[in-house]
Write a protein that holds these residues in place. Structure first.
Motif, PDB file in Angstrom:
ATOM      1  N   ASN A   1      -7.237  15.570   2.345  1.00 21.11           N
ATOM      2  CA  ASN A   1      -7.228  14.162   1.944  1.00 21.11           C
ATOM      3  C   ASN A   1      -6.451  13.326   2.958  1.00 21.11           C
ATOM      4  OD1 ASN A   1      -8.656  14.280  -0.587  1.00 21.11           O
ATOM      5  ND2 ASN A   1      -6.857  15.308  -1.447  1.00 21.11           N
ATOM      6  N   ASP A   2      -6.964  12.157   3.244  1.00 23.28           N
ATOM      7  CA  ASP A   2      -6.276  11.174   4.063  1.00 23.28           C
ATOM      8  C   ASP A   2      -5.755  10.080   3.140  1.00 23.28           C
ATOM      9  OD1 ASP A   2      -5.884   9.713   6.825  1.00 23.28           O
ATOM     10  OD2 ASP A   2      -6.906   8.273   5.519  1.00 23.28           O
ATOM     11  N   ALA A   3      -4.491   9.689   3.325  1.00 24.55           N
ATOM     12  CA  ALA A   3      -3.873   8.745   2.396  1.00 24.55           C
ATOM     13  C   ALA A   3      -4.653   7.438   2.321  1.00 24.55           C
ATOM     14  CB  ALA A   3      -2.426   8.483   2.804  1.00 24.55           C
ATOM     15  N   ALA A   4      -5.046   6.901   3.457  1.00 25.58           N
ATOM     16  CA  ALA A   4      -5.768   5.627   3.449  1.00 25.58           C
ATOM     17  C   ALA A   4      -7.108   5.757   2.730  1.00 25.58           C
ATOM     18  CB  ALA A   4      -5.973   5.128   4.870  1.00 25.58           C
ATOM     19  N   ASP A   5      -7.804   6.884   2.927  1.00 17.07           N
ATOM     20  CA  ASP A   5      -9.074   7.091   2.233  1.00 17.07           C
ATOM     21  C   ASP A   5      -8.858   7.251   0.733  1.00 17.07           C
ATOM     22  OD1 ASP A   5     -10.648   6.868   4.466  1.00 17.07           O
ATOM     23  OD2 ASP A   5     -10.720   9.028   4.865  1.00 17.07           O
ATOM     24  N   SER A   6      -7.809   7.969   0.357  1.00 16.41           N
ATOM     25  CA  SER A   6      -7.507   8.122  -1.076  1.00 16.41           C
ATOM     26  C   SER A   6      -7.251   6.757  -1.704  1.00 16.41           C
ATOM     27  CB  SER A   6      -6.288   9.031  -1.267  1.00 16.41           C
ATOM     28  OG  SER A   6      -6.539  10.344  -0.807  1.00 16.41           O
ATOM     29  N   ALA A   7      -6.477   5.923  -1.002  1.00 15.22           N
ATOM     30  CA  ALA A   7      -6.178   4.589  -1.516  1.00 15.22           C
ATOM     31  C   ALA A   7      -7.437   3.736  -1.596  1.00 15.22           C
ATOM     32  CB  ALA A   7      -5.136   3.913  -0.632  1.00 15.22           C
ATOM     33  N   ARG A   8      -8.279   3.818  -0.574  1.00 16.99           N
ATOM     34  CA  ARG A   8      -9.509   3.024  -0.567  1.00 16.99           C
ATOM     35  C   ARG A   8     -10.404   3.396  -1.745  1.00 16.99           C
ATOM     36  NH1 ARG A   8     -14.153   4.695   1.427  1.00 16.99           N
ATOM     37  NH2 ARG A   8     -13.170   6.314   2.708  1.00 16.99           N
ATOM     38  N   ARG A   9     -10.579   4.676  -1.981  1.00 16.44           N
ATOM     39  CA  ARG A   9     -11.458   5.120  -3.065  1.00 16.44           C
ATOM     40  C   ARG A   9     -10.895   4.748  -4.428  1.00 16.44           C
ATOM     41  NH1 ARG A   9     -11.948  10.590   0.462  1.00 16.44           N
ATOM     42  NH2 ARG A   9     -13.844  10.027   1.619  1.00 16.44           N
ATOM     43  N   GLY A  10      -9.594   4.951  -4.591  1.00 13.84           N
ATOM     44  CA  GLY A  10      -8.993   4.586  -5.869  1.00 13.84           C
ATOM     45  C   GLY A  10      -9.001   3.088  -6.107  1.00 13.84           C
ATOM     46  N   ALA A  11      -8.782   2.306  -5.044  1.00 11.33           N
ATOM     47  CA  ALA A  11      -8.692   0.852  -5.188  1.00 11.33           C
ATOM     48  C   ALA A  11     -10.030   0.243  -5.588  1.00 11.33           C
ATOM     49  CB  ALA A  11      -8.195   0.231  -3.891  1.00 11.33           C
ATOM     50  N   ILE A  12     -11.133   0.704  -5.004  1.00 10.07           N
ATOM     51  CA  ILE A  12     -12.421   0.109  -5.361  1.00 10.07           C
ATOM     52  C   ILE A  12     -12.784   0.456  -6.795  1.00 10.07           C
ATOM     53  CG2 ILE A  12     -13.854   2.014  -4.496  1.00 10.07           C
ATOM     54  CD1 ILE A  12     -14.617  -1.774  -4.281  1.00 10.07           C
ATOM     55  N   LEU A  13     -12.446   1.666  -7.236  1.00 12.70           N
ATOM     56  CA  LEU A  13     -12.700   2.029  -8.629  1.00 12.70           C
ATOM     57  C   LEU A  13     -11.861   1.174  -9.565  1.00 12.70           C
ATOM     58  CD1 LEU A  13     -13.907   3.793 -10.840  1.00 12.70           C
ATOM     59  CD2 LEU A  13     -12.163   5.518 -10.326  1.00 12.70           C
TER      60      LEU A  13
ATOM     61  N   GLN B   1      -5.618  -3.357   5.577  1.00 11.47           N
ATOM     62  CA  GLN B   1      -6.023  -2.744   4.320  1.00 11.47           C
ATOM     63  C   GLN B   1      -7.016  -1.608   4.564  1.00 11.47           C
ATOM     64  OE1 GLN B   1      -4.708  -3.435   1.481  1.00 11.47           O
ATOM     65  NE2 GLN B   1      -3.734  -5.420   1.822  1.00 11.47           N
ATOM     66  N   PRO B   2      -7.030  -0.601   3.713  1.00 13.23           N
ATOM     67  CA  PRO B   2      -8.011   0.480   3.867  1.00 13.23           C
ATOM     68  C   PRO B   2      -9.422   0.052   3.497  1.00 13.23           C
ATOM     69  CG  PRO B   2      -6.688   0.843   1.900  1.00 13.23           C
ATOM     70  CD  PRO B   2      -6.069  -0.317   2.623  1.00 13.23           C
ATOM     71  N   ILE B   3      -9.557  -1.046   2.728  1.00 18.15           N
ATOM     72  CA  ILE B   3     -10.866  -1.602   2.391  1.00 18.15           C
ATOM     73  C   ILE B   3     -11.086  -2.860   3.224  1.00 18.15           C
ATOM     74  CG2 ILE B   3     -12.316  -2.596   0.584  1.00 18.15           C
ATOM     75  CD1 ILE B   3     -10.887  -0.962  -1.454  1.00 18.15           C
ATOM     76  N   LYS B   4     -12.176  -2.900   3.967  1.00 17.68           N
ATOM     77  CA  LYS B   4     -12.446  -4.044   4.841  1.00 17.68           C
ATOM     78  C   LYS B   4     -13.499  -4.988   4.272  1.00 17.68           C
ATOM     79  CE  LYS B   4      -9.932  -1.671   7.776  1.00 17.68           C
ATOM     80  NZ  LYS B   4      -8.492  -1.972   7.944  1.00 17.68           N
ATOM     81  N   ASP B   5     -14.254  -4.544   3.282  1.00 21.50           N
ATOM     82  CA  ASP B   5     -15.424  -5.300   2.830  1.00 21.50           C
ATOM     83  C   ASP B   5     -15.062  -6.337   1.774  1.00 21.50           C
ATOM     84  OD1 ASP B   5     -17.276  -4.018   4.483  1.00 21.50           O
ATOM     85  OD2 ASP B   5     -17.342  -2.307   3.137  1.00 21.50           O
TER      86      ASP B   5
END
Length: 576
Positions: free
Chosen positions: A406-418, A262-266
């Motif tokens: 933009n990096d796809a994984a970073d875009s997904a991580r930022r959108g997912a936490i929001l 997953q792009p989010i590890k926390d």
């Protein structure tokens, strides 16, 4: 028609004669039954069909199924799938087995496929047929004749792909009652082939294969065009098979509660509320481009406490359904007991089965999926409706989410936490792309939050128009690069200044103190108002949150990246 194509067609005709000579009846139905309605759901002869089931390899053979061909086991498994209450299975054609030499089909394997489709149809089941299976369970199975040629960029491989796709579609087309859709191949977006190919080559390959599938299926006597699905893992997280740029009927989404994937590890484990919001978020973004199906999912750790798995499934499945998935497929039916390649190197695949081998019953903790699937297939779960206009918070998704800074994984991580935090706050959400902004005149009351993306010339003019029409926009993470786009300075009412090396700041807002340490490109800049006003400053009085009036609209700009701050070690404080 090329000489190779004529050879393929002749082979297919011979295979049909082989099937007849073996006493296996080809289904009499000459019509394909499935379409997609305007809401992105499957329909079968005009009635909505919710695809629920499993990804399938026989437990005794796994990916070596076509070599070992455990016929009795396969037929028994189909009965189990039917008796559980499922209606769909996903099957995989290893390309190296089905086309061992260029232009030469393996007659034995194709006859086995004919048998399998006949058995599937006779039980009232339908199949996803994944044809270009060169990657599976962390193992590679490309045909040996491929050599070092790139699947997508090589002209030779493009030609071979088209002819192979056409031939497999012809085989499938002779069994229309057994087919839900045809698929490119398993998780091609995460292969080295995709990583080493230009995006334009991937898109061209997809167009050519889609066309070959539809031609081959039609030439088998079917009036309706066969549906084509990507088979991709998560296009939202990868920089190939970009959403909106691949010619396909529907897009697949795969997702598991495994941190390393997953792009989010926390997060802690599958019971963490953040974990069960990830796959629904990927589904929501993908659905904003067109029909989507959760084609692979599971708890992975089937030895985990049953209560933990139950918590994950009962939380995740309704959310993914709400976000528009038109079906769900568990990975996989049984544990794999075979220990050949790739399982000898990948023991995680040994224990992923939904059912127990000893008695064909569902594993404890996984009943939630079976209950959900049965209710869905019976139509007992209402089709979700979007939030009422004006009641949702919209999450912006950038046009170039995997390129132009933009990096796809970073875009997904930022959108997912929001997405997750808004759900924690009990705020309905909807994904908004630039194509969604102009028509939403009644919904300007819905705030539009733009996570820390690199906004480009495709996005900024639309955001400006949205604000001028009365929309409210919240921008997270400012970067001077965006000032190169005409109109952006007036949009935010700010001018970029010097670099500020004080990265760790505390901001007082509405009586609460918030700490930030993350910025776009790991660089903090100061900004000077040129129309905007400061509404929050750091501990040294430097403006960090600004508001600007754009006609009747408002733009709030936050200097640090809120999403990056939250997803870089602030696990305990994320909800706050």
């Amino acid at each position: 028609m090329s000489a190779e194509m004529k050879s393929f067609s002749l082979v297919c005709l011979c295979l049909q004669l082989v099937v007849i000579s073996r006493g296996i009846s080809v289904p009499s139905s000459s019509t394909y039954q499935f379409e997609l309605d305007s809401s992105g759901y499957y329909t079968r002869n005009g009635t909505r069909f919710f695809a629920v089931g499993v990804n399938y390899w026989p437990g005794s053979a796994g990916v070596d199924m076509w070599n070992q061909w455990p016929e009795q086991e396969i037929q028994h498994d189909l009965d189990v799938i039917k008796n559980i209450g499922f209606n769909t299975l996903r099957v995989f054609l290893r390309w190296d087995i089905f086309e061992p030499s260029p232009g030469v089909l393996n007659r034995t394997s194709v006859a086995q496929l004919e048998d399998l489709l006949t058995w599937i149809s006779s039980r009232g089941l339908v199949a996803h047929v994944s044809c270009f299976v060169g990657f599976m369970s962390s193992g590679y199975f490309w045909p040996s004749w491929k050599g070092s040629a790139n699947l997508f960029a090589s002209q030779m491989m493009q030609n071979r792909s088209v002819e192979y796709a056409y031939s497999m579609a012809q085989v499938a087309g002779r069994h229309p009652g057994a087919i839900l859709c045809l698929e490119y191949g398993n998780e091609l977006d995460v292969t080295t082939e995709a990583a080493n190919a230009p995006e334009e080559a991937v898109e061209q390959w997809a167009r050519m294969v889609t066309d070959a599938y539809k031609r081959g299926f039609k030439d088998s006597g079917n009036a309706l065009p066969v549906l084509v699905i990507t088979g991709t893992d998560r296009a939202v997280c990868h920089d190939k098979f970009n959403l909106g740029r691949v010619d396909v009927d529907l897009t697949s989404v795969h997702g598991y509660p495994v941190k390393d994937w997953q792009p989010i590890k926390d997060w802690t484990d599958m019971t963490d509320p953040l974990a069960l919001h990830l796959l629904p978020f990927y589904t929501a973004v993908t659905r904003s481009y067109g029909p989507v199906m959760v084609q692979e999912f599971s708890t992975i750790y089937t030895s985990s406490p049953p209560a933990d798995q139950d918590t994950y499934l009962r939380g995740m499945l309704p959310l993914a359904w709400h976000e528009g998935s038109n079906g769900f497929m568990w990975w996989c039916l049984r544990d794999i007991s075979w220990r050949g390649y790739p399982y000898n190197n990948n023991p995680i695949e040994w224990h992923l089965g939904l059912i127990q081998a000893s008695n064909d019953t569902v594993r404890p903790g996984l009943e939630a999926y079976v209950d959900f699937a049965r209710n869905l297939s019976r139509g007992s779960i209402a089709v979700p409706t979007p939030p009422a206009q004006g009641s949702a918070v919209r999450i912006f998704w950038p046009t170039m989410y995997a390129s132009e800074g933009n990096d796809a994984a970073d875009s997904a991580r930022r959108g997912a936490i929001l997405y997750y935090l808004l759900h924690v706050a009990d705020m309905p959400t909807r994904i908004a792309r630039v194509s969604d902004l102009s028509p939403f005149v009644p919904s300007y009351a819905e705030p539009l939050i733009v996570p820390c993306y690199n906004l480009t010339a495709q996005d900024i003019p639309k955001l400006i128009s949205f604000a001028k029409a009365g929309g409210h926009v919240i921008l997270s993470g400012l970067a001077p690069l965006q000032w190169k786009v005409p109109g952006f300075a007036e949009f935010v009412g700010l001018q970029p200044g010097v670099i500020n090396k004080d990265m760790n700041i505390t901001v007082e807002l509405d009586g609460h103190a918030f700490s930030f340490h993350a910025y776009p490109d790991d660089t903090r800049y100061d900004y000077t108002p040129s129309g905007a006003r400061v509404i929050a400053a750091d501990q040294r009085g430097q403006g960090c949150v600004f508001v600007n009036s754009v006609g009747p609209g408002k733009v709030i700009a936050v200097v640090p990246s809120v999403e990056d701050t939250i997803t870089s070690g602030n696990l305990l404080g994320r909800e706050r």
